[in-house]
Design an enzyme around this catalytic site. Structure first.
Site, PDB file in Angstrom:
ATOM      1  N   HIS A 162      34.145  41.310  32.694  1.00 27.01           N
ATOM      2  CA  HIS A 162      35.425  41.324  31.967  1.00 27.01           C
ATOM      3  C   HIS A 162      35.957  39.894  31.970  1.00 27.01           C
ATOM      4  O   HIS A 162      35.949  39.216  32.988  1.00 27.01           O
ATOM      5  CB  HIS A 162      36.397  42.282  32.655  1.00 27.01           C
ATOM      6  CG  HIS A 162      37.793  42.149  32.141  1.00 27.01           C
ATOM      7  ND1 HIS A 162      38.082  42.096  30.796  1.00 27.01           N
ATOM      8  CD2 HIS A 162      38.984  42.026  32.786  1.00 27.01           C
ATOM      9  CE1 HIS A 162      39.387  41.964  30.640  1.00 27.01           C
ATOM     10  NE2 HIS A 162      39.954  41.907  31.826  1.00 27.01           N
TER      11      HIS A 162
ATOM     12  N   CYS B 205      41.559  47.256  31.290  1.00 25.24           N
ATOM     13  CA  CYS B 205      40.369  46.450  30.993  1.00 25.24           C
ATOM     14  C   CYS B 205      39.071  47.153  31.373  1.00 25.24           C
ATOM     15  O   CYS B 205      38.003  46.722  30.960  1.00 25.24           O
ATOM     16  CB  CYS B 205      40.467  45.105  31.696  1.00 25.24           C
ATOM     17  SG  CYS B 205      42.026  44.297  31.401  1.00 25.24           S
TER      18      CYS B 205
ATOM     19  N   ASN C 145      41.748  36.798  27.586  1.00 22.07           N
ATOM     20  CA  ASN C 145      41.512  38.153  28.075  1.00 22.07           C
ATOM     21  C   ASN C 145      41.916  39.161  27.006  1.00 22.07           C
ATOM     22  O   ASN C 145      43.092  39.313  26.711  1.00 22.07           O
ATOM     23  CB  ASN C 145      42.331  38.354  29.364  1.00 22.07           C
ATOM     24  CG  ASN C 145      42.213  39.760  29.933  1.00 22.07           C
ATOM     25  OD1 ASN C 145      41.672  40.656  29.298  1.00 22.07           O
ATOM     26  ND2 ASN C 145      42.739  39.948  31.131  1.00 22.07           N
TER      27      ASN C 145
END
Ligand code: ACO
Length: 346
Positions: free
Chosen positions: A273, A124, A303
């Site tokens: 994030h 990520c 996500n």
């Protein structure tokens, strides 16, 4: 030289899977998912879609935006693609693991023929890292002028859809930014310089086992005749990742603010994030930063790993929420475990 963002784009699959739909398949509920993560839905790619498909679509949007908004009005997207010198794709879910780089496949789809192409695989954190590497590559060679940085993921294909502790978290999508080197001096965050001003990057490899895909690499390759019923999907120690994430986000924001002499009011917004709203809230509470300062869209997308920050930047850009001169900070964490943040004058 300054390295500015002159275009943004995003691509998410049409199919939206709500929490309610998941609750019809596994032992979970909309209430549990929302209260523990802030997630309401995720977009899931079809069987034939790979990360390069979404990445190329997002990249094309970023090229088109730069043309529409006049940054390079005289060019067609195909002509602009030929002027890109660096193409970086961040992905946890490459089309083919490690070989070839997904960036090469995206390059071919987009006609970015004159670019060096490479993947960044720090989960990520890949977009944050990719932005810094792209800016560095533009700055070290006078003839390089433009770079395309893409985060692209089809996480649904490495997700165990029977594991309720992980499958609720992830979604598919891609985001992209087009960077251009300009003669302005970016200076420091306190003055009027534009572009990427500062990046913080870090890793704590001692935590790698808290989030990984066990099989398929050189440590545990697939064996002839083996059926794929185990090990091909993400395994995660959710609590350990949560604790790392809160610390990493808190420390990265605090370091950026302190070292760049920033007050919270200097920032238009912080783009974290998009993993779990509770992680962001916990970091915000520690730093006494109001929740509204953080831009969250994980209610819609969940996500999307390396795609989450560029998708959010594109939403902010296209909605007009980010205007020239605004100061925006990205911050994130991921498998590895890795972390980082960018400070950008829009
Ligand atoms: N629905 C209902 N109940 C659930 C679910 C679910 N989907 N998942 C877990 N539970 C249950 C557990 O079984 C447990 O039940 P028990 O008390 O009877 O044993 C209870 O809920 C609490 O479980 P916890 O794991 O303690 O729940 P927690 O509040 O820690 O939330 C979560 C779990 C959401 C995974 C959280 O730890 C988290 O977000 N961690 C970070 C994960 C993350 O961000 N990963 C991505 C990293 S980025 C990248 O690189 C891809």
């Amino acid at each position: 030289m300054a390295v500015e963002i002159i275009g943004t784009g995003r691509a998410v699959p049409d199919r939206k899977v709500t929490n309610q739909e998941l609750a019809g398949r596994i032992d979970t509920s909309d209430e549990w998912i929302r209260s523990h993560t802030g997630i309401g839905a995720r977009h899931i790619a079809d069987e034939n879609t790979a990360s390069s498909d979404l990445g190329a679509a997002a990249g094309l949007q970023a090229l088109s935006w730069a043309i529409e908004k006049g940054a390079v009005a005289e060019l067609t997207p195909a002509e602009l693609a030929l002027t890109v010198d660096v193409l970086i794709v961040g992905s946890t879910t490459q089309d083919y693991y490690g070989c070839p780089a997904t960036a090469c496949i995206v390059q071919n789809k987009l006609g970015v023929k004159n670019a060096a192409a490479m993947d960044i695989t720090v989960a990520c954190s890949s977009f944050i890292c990719g932005l810094e590497i792209a800016a560095a590559l533009l700055n070290t060679e006078p003839r390089r002028r433009r770079a395309l940085v893409i985060g692209a993921e089809v996480l649904s294909k490495i997700t165990n859809w029977e594991d309720r502790s992980t499958c609720i978290l992830f979604g598919d999508g891609a985001g992209a930014v087009l960077l251009e080197k300009t003669p302005d001096n970016p200076g420091t965050a306190g003055n009027v310089g534009r572009g990427l001003l500062r990046t913080i990057l870090g890793a704590d490899g001692s935590g790698w086992e808290n989030l990984f895909v066990p099989r398929g690499g050189t440590r545990a390759p697939w064996k002839k005749g083996e059926t794929v019923d185990d090990g091909a999907t993400v395994v995660m120690n959710g609590q350990a990742v949560y604790n790392f994430a809160v610390g990493a986000i808190t420390d990265t924001i605090a370091k950026m603010m302190e070292e760049e002499h920033l007050e919270i009011d200097d920032l238009k917004c912080i783009v974290p994030h998009q993993a779990n709203a509770r992680i962001v809230q916990a970091a915000g509470k520690r730093l006494k930063i109001p929740e509204e300062k953080f831009y969250l869209n994980l209610e819609e997308y969940a996500n999307t790993s390396s795609a989450s920050i560029p998708i959010a930047l594109d939403e902010l850009n296209r909605s007009g929420a980010l205007q020239k001169g605004d100061l925006v900070m990205t911050v994130g964490f991921g498998a590895g475990l890795t972390y980082g943040g960018n400070l950008i004058r829009w």
